[in-house]
Scaffold this motif. Structure first.
Motif, PDB file in Angstrom:
ATOM      1  N   THR A   1     -12.057 -50.666 -17.363  1.00 64.40           N
ATOM      2  CA  THR A   1     -12.936 -50.052 -16.004  1.00 64.40           C
ATOM      3  C   THR A   1     -11.529 -49.865 -14.699  1.00 64.40           C
ATOM      4  O   THR A   1      -9.907 -50.264 -15.565  1.00 64.40           O
ATOM      5  CB  THR A   1     -13.437 -50.596 -14.980  1.00 64.40           C
ATOM      6  OG1 THR A   1     -12.771 -51.387 -15.109  1.00 64.40           O
ATOM      7  CG2 THR A   1     -14.279 -51.070 -16.127  1.00 64.40           C
ATOM      8  N   VAL A   2     -11.602 -49.079 -14.125  1.00 64.08           N
ATOM      9  CA  VAL A   2     -10.652 -48.585 -12.386  1.00 64.08           C
ATOM     10  C   VAL A   2     -10.702 -49.577 -12.236  1.00 64.08           C
ATOM     11  O   VAL A   2      -9.268 -50.219 -11.739  1.00 64.08           O
ATOM     12  CB  VAL A   2     -11.090 -47.651 -12.161  1.00 64.08           C
ATOM     13  CG1 VAL A   2     -10.033 -47.361 -10.661  1.00 64.08           C
ATOM     14  CG2 VAL A   2     -11.580 -46.418 -13.056  1.00 64.08           C
ATOM     15  N   ASP A   3     -11.396 -50.597 -12.054  1.00 64.91           N
ATOM     16  CA  ASP A   3     -11.155 -51.933 -11.385  1.00 64.91           C
ATOM     17  C   ASP A   3      -9.839 -53.103 -11.676  1.00 64.91           C
ATOM     18  O   ASP A   3      -9.152 -53.576 -11.495  1.00 64.91           O
ATOM     19  CB  ASP A   3     -12.037 -52.969 -11.000  1.00 64.91           C
ATOM     20  CG  ASP A   3     -12.947 -51.812  -9.617  1.00 64.91           C
ATOM     21  OD1 ASP A   3     -12.211 -51.328  -8.998  1.00 64.91           O
ATOM     22  OD2 ASP A   3     -14.418 -52.523  -9.556  1.00 64.91           O
ATOM     23  N   GLU A   4     -10.533 -52.403 -13.325  1.00 65.66           N
ATOM     24  CA  GLU A   4      -9.316 -53.900 -14.287  1.00 65.66           C
ATOM     25  C   GLU A   4      -8.191 -52.900 -13.388  1.00 65.66           C
ATOM     26  O   GLU A   4      -7.613 -54.135 -13.915  1.00 65.66           O
ATOM     27  CB  GLU A   4      -9.875 -54.214 -15.636  1.00 65.66           C
ATOM     28  CG  GLU A   4     -10.887 -54.482 -15.986  1.00 65.66           C
ATOM     29  CD  GLU A   4     -11.627 -54.611 -16.619  1.00 65.66           C
ATOM     30  OE1 GLU A   4     -12.542 -54.889 -17.480  1.00 65.66           O
ATOM     31  OE2 GLU A   4     -11.193 -53.558 -17.954  1.00 65.66           O
ATOM     32  N   VAL A   5      -7.992 -52.220 -14.052  1.00 59.77           N
ATOM     33  CA  VAL A   5      -6.100 -51.961 -13.931  1.00 59.77           C
ATOM     34  C   VAL A   5      -6.270 -51.500 -12.472  1.00 59.77           C
ATOM     35  O   VAL A   5      -4.682 -51.969 -12.143  1.00 59.77           O
ATOM     36  CB  VAL A   5      -6.263 -49.437 -14.337  1.00 59.77           C
ATOM     37  CG1 VAL A   5      -5.249 -48.994 -14.119  1.00 59.77           C
ATOM     38  CG2 VAL A   5      -6.937 -49.505 -15.454  1.00 59.77           C
ATOM     39  N   ARG A   6      -7.164 -51.442 -11.220  1.00 63.43           N
ATOM     40  CA  ARG A   6      -6.402 -51.982 -10.554  1.00 63.43           C
ATOM     41  C   ARG A   6      -5.441 -53.345 -10.233  1.00 63.43           C
ATOM     42  O   ARG A   6      -5.099 -53.974  -9.768  1.00 63.43           O
ATOM     43  CB  ARG A   6      -7.168 -51.327  -9.412  1.00 63.43           C
ATOM     44  CG  ARG A   6      -7.475 -49.575  -8.499  1.00 63.43           C
ATOM     45  CD  ARG A   6      -8.161 -49.904  -8.298  1.00 63.43           C
ATOM     46  NE  ARG A   6      -8.421 -48.093  -7.990  1.00 63.43           N
ATOM     47  CZ  ARG A   6      -9.368 -47.781  -7.429  1.00 63.43           C
ATOM     48  NH1 ARG A   6     -10.444 -48.358  -7.547  1.00 63.43           N
ATOM     49  NH2 ARG A   6      -9.506 -46.226  -7.764  1.00 63.43           N
ATOM     50  N   TRP A   7      -6.363 -54.325 -10.893  1.00 59.42           N
ATOM     51  CA  TRP A   7      -6.197 -55.816 -10.887  1.00 59.42           C
ATOM     52  C   TRP A   7      -5.074 -55.790 -11.157  1.00 59.42           C
ATOM     53  O   TRP A   7      -4.476 -56.525 -10.915  1.00 59.42           O
ATOM     54  CB  TRP A   7      -7.715 -56.622 -10.881  1.00 59.42           C
ATOM     55  CG  TRP A   7      -7.256 -58.098 -10.867  1.00 59.42           C
ATOM     56  CD1 TRP A   7      -7.395 -58.812  -9.946  1.00 59.42           C
ATOM     57  CD2 TRP A   7      -6.686 -59.204 -11.924  1.00 59.42           C
ATOM     58  NE1 TRP A   7      -7.356 -60.228 -10.447  1.00 59.42           N
ATOM     59  CE2 TRP A   7      -6.492 -60.307 -11.899  1.00 59.42           C
ATOM     60  CE3 TRP A   7      -6.122 -58.196 -13.593  1.00 59.42           C
ATOM     61  CZ2 TRP A   7      -6.482 -60.924 -12.142  1.00 59.42           C
ATOM     62  CZ3 TRP A   7      -5.443 -59.641 -14.529  1.00 59.42           C
ATOM     63  CH2 TRP A   7      -5.614 -60.491 -13.824  1.00 59.42           C
ATOM     64  N   MET A   8      -4.903 -55.788 -13.127  1.00 53.49           N
ATOM     65  CA  MET A   8      -3.813 -55.697 -13.369  1.00 53.49           C
ATOM     66  C   MET A   8      -2.371 -55.345 -12.525  1.00 53.49           C
ATOM     67  O   MET A   8      -1.027 -55.649 -12.929  1.00 53.49           O
ATOM     68  CB  MET A   8      -3.743 -55.149 -15.171  1.00 53.49           C
ATOM     69  CG  MET A   8      -4.530 -55.525 -15.538  1.00 53.49           C
ATOM     70  SD  MET A   8      -4.580 -55.435 -17.011  1.00 53.49           S
ATOM     71  CE  MET A   8      -5.485 -53.969 -17.198  1.00 53.49           C
ATOM     72  N   LEU A   9      -2.374 -53.886 -12.364  1.00 55.24           N
ATOM     73  CA  LEU A   9      -1.678 -53.068 -11.092  1.00 55.24           C
ATOM     74  C   LEU A   9      -0.969 -54.250  -9.415  1.00 55.24           C
ATOM     75  O   LEU A   9       0.244 -54.355  -9.726  1.00 55.24           O
ATOM     76  CB  LEU A   9      -1.951 -52.344 -10.824  1.00 55.24           C
ATOM     77  CG  LEU A   9      -2.024 -51.182 -11.984  1.00 55.24           C
ATOM     78  CD1 LEU A   9      -2.521 -49.561 -10.475  1.00 55.24           C
ATOM     79  CD2 LEU A   9      -0.697 -50.467 -12.144  1.00 55.24           C
ATOM     80  N   ASP A  10      -2.412 -54.854  -9.407  1.00 56.68           N
ATOM     81  CA  ASP A  10      -1.386 -55.881  -8.488  1.00 56.68           C
ATOM     82  C   ASP A  10      -1.072 -57.396  -9.018  1.00 56.68           C
ATOM     83  O   ASP A  10       0.078 -57.322  -8.541  1.00 56.68           O
ATOM     84  CB  ASP A  10      -3.142 -56.057  -7.038  1.00 56.68           C
ATOM     85  CG  ASP A  10      -2.648 -57.004  -6.304  1.00 56.68           C
ATOM     86  OD1 ASP A  10      -1.932 -56.122  -5.594  1.00 56.68           O
ATOM     87  OD2 ASP A  10      -2.903 -58.266  -5.608  1.00 56.68           O
ATOM     88  N   GLU A  11      -1.505 -57.590  -9.580  1.00 56.85           N
ATOM     89  CA  GLU A  11      -1.183 -58.191 -10.618  1.00 56.85           C
ATOM     90  C   GLU A  11       0.433 -58.014 -11.031  1.00 56.85           C
ATOM     91  O   GLU A  11       1.381 -59.211 -11.013  1.00 56.85           O
ATOM     92  CB  GLU A  11      -1.337 -59.368 -12.236  1.00 56.85           C
ATOM     93  CG  GLU A  11      -2.660 -59.599 -11.995  1.00 56.85           C
ATOM     94  CD  GLU A  11      -2.676 -60.551 -11.351  1.00 56.85           C
ATOM     95  OE1 GLU A  11      -2.116 -62.534 -12.277  1.00 56.85           O
ATOM     96  OE2 GLU A  11      -3.241 -61.510 -10.179  1.00 56.85           O
ATOM     97  N   SER A  12       0.576 -56.951 -11.134  1.00 55.88           N
ATOM     98  CA  SER A  12       1.745 -56.306 -11.587  1.00 55.88           C
ATOM     99  C   SER A  12       3.117 -56.325 -10.792  1.00 55.88           C
ATOM    100  O   SER A  12       4.224 -56.625 -10.656  1.00 55.88           O
ATOM    101  CB  SER A  12       1.994 -54.741 -12.446  1.00 55.88           C
ATOM    102  OG  SER A  12       1.456 -54.867 -13.541  1.00 55.88           O
ATOM    103  N   TYR A  13       2.634 -55.955  -9.300  1.00 57.39           N
ATOM    104  CA  TYR A  13       3.307 -55.922  -8.700  1.00 57.39           C
ATOM    105  C   TYR A  13       3.743 -57.784  -7.437  1.00 57.39           C
ATOM    106  O   TYR A  13       4.549 -57.158  -7.661  1.00 57.39           O
ATOM    107  CB  TYR A  13       2.402 -55.190  -7.109  1.00 57.39           C
ATOM    108  CG  TYR A  13       3.309 -53.793  -7.547  1.00 57.39           C
ATOM    109  CD1 TYR A  13       3.952 -52.370  -7.673  1.00 57.39           C
ATOM    110  CD2 TYR A  13       2.164 -52.915  -8.118  1.00 57.39           C
ATOM    111  CE1 TYR A  13       4.532 -52.045  -7.644  1.00 57.39           C
ATOM    112  CE2 TYR A  13       2.333 -51.741  -8.351  1.00 57.39           C
ATOM    113  CZ  TYR A  13       3.408 -51.274  -7.952  1.00 57.39           C
ATOM    114  OH  TYR A  13       3.365 -49.539  -8.032  1.00 57.39           O
ATOM    115  N   ALA A  14       2.637 -58.168  -7.773  1.00 57.99           N
ATOM    116  CA  ALA A  14       2.570 -59.755  -7.396  1.00 57.99           C
ATOM    117  C   ALA A  14       3.845 -60.037  -8.352  1.00 57.99           C
ATOM    118  O   ALA A  14       4.571 -61.008  -7.765  1.00 57.99           O
ATOM    119  CB  ALA A  14       1.706 -59.962  -7.159  1.00 57.99           C
ATOM    120  N   ALA A  15       4.701 -59.560  -9.665  1.00 56.75           N
ATOM    121  CA  ALA A  15       5.334 -60.120 -10.101  1.00 56.75           C
ATOM    122  C   ALA A  15       6.919 -60.162  -9.743  1.00 56.75           C
ATOM    123  O   ALA A  15       7.803 -60.493  -9.700  1.00 56.75           O
ATOM    124  CB  ALA A  15       4.596 -60.348 -11.904  1.00 56.75           C
ATOM    125  N   GLY A  16       6.553 -58.845  -9.316  1.00 53.93           N
ATOM    126  CA  GLY A  16       8.177 -58.523  -8.597  1.00 53.93           C
ATOM    127  C   GLY A  16       8.811 -58.153  -9.548  1.00 53.93           C
ATOM    128  O   GLY A  16       8.566 -57.811 -11.483  1.00 53.93           O
TER     129      GLY A  16
END
Length: 152
Positions: A98-113
């Motif tokens: 889902t779009v929301d799942e992808v957005r959540w993973m993107l946010d996680e990716s940015y948080a990781a640096g």
């Protein structure tokens, strides 16, 4: 979510965490068994492979999101097994991301640096499964041009 990003509804995000909690004990156990096993074993023969093979599409998405979260957050641990799991799930098509799942993973990716080198593997593969333009309303963020990062 950070400023400048699309906000996800708290209920949606809580639903992700609830789904991931269901697979987390089995996923953690499988990763630990595989860390102690032969790294050259074919994926379907590993504990992670057997777990992935036992799940339906929704369960496999939850497992992927959990493994993605675990790997990008704890990249300094020995995550070879976890990264293999993420890559294997990223290689599967038709999981119904889902779009929301992808957005959540993107946010996680940015948080990781930037130090988490594999942080876009799963979100990139999942985004490729979305309809064209599904993520188009936000192409920027605090980490720079995430659209370019997602594209590879």
């Amino acid at each position: 979510m950070r400023s400048g990003r699309v906000r996800l509804d708290r209920t949606v995000v809580q639903g992700f965490y609830d789904r991931m909690r269901l697979v987390a004990p089995a996923a953690y156990g499988a990763i630990e068994r595989d860390r102690a096993d032969d790294p050259g074993r074919a994926f379907p023969e590993t504990a992670c492979g057997r777990l992935a093979g036992s799940l339906d599409a929704a369960g496999l998405r939850a497992l992927g999101m959990w493994a993605h979260h675990w790997c990008v957050r704890f990249y300094d641990d020995d995550t070879r097994v976890g990264l293999r799991l993420v890559r294997e799930i990223a290689g599967r098509t038709g999981l119904g991301w889902t779009v929301d799942e992808v957005r959540w993973m993107l946010d996680e990716s940015y948080a990781a640096g930037a130090a988490a080198a594999h942080r876009f593997v799963l979100p990139r593969a999942a985004a490729a499964e979305l309809p064209a333009g599904a993520l188009s309303e936000r192409r920027d963020g605090p980490a720079g041009d995430w659209w370019r990062q997602l594209a590879g």
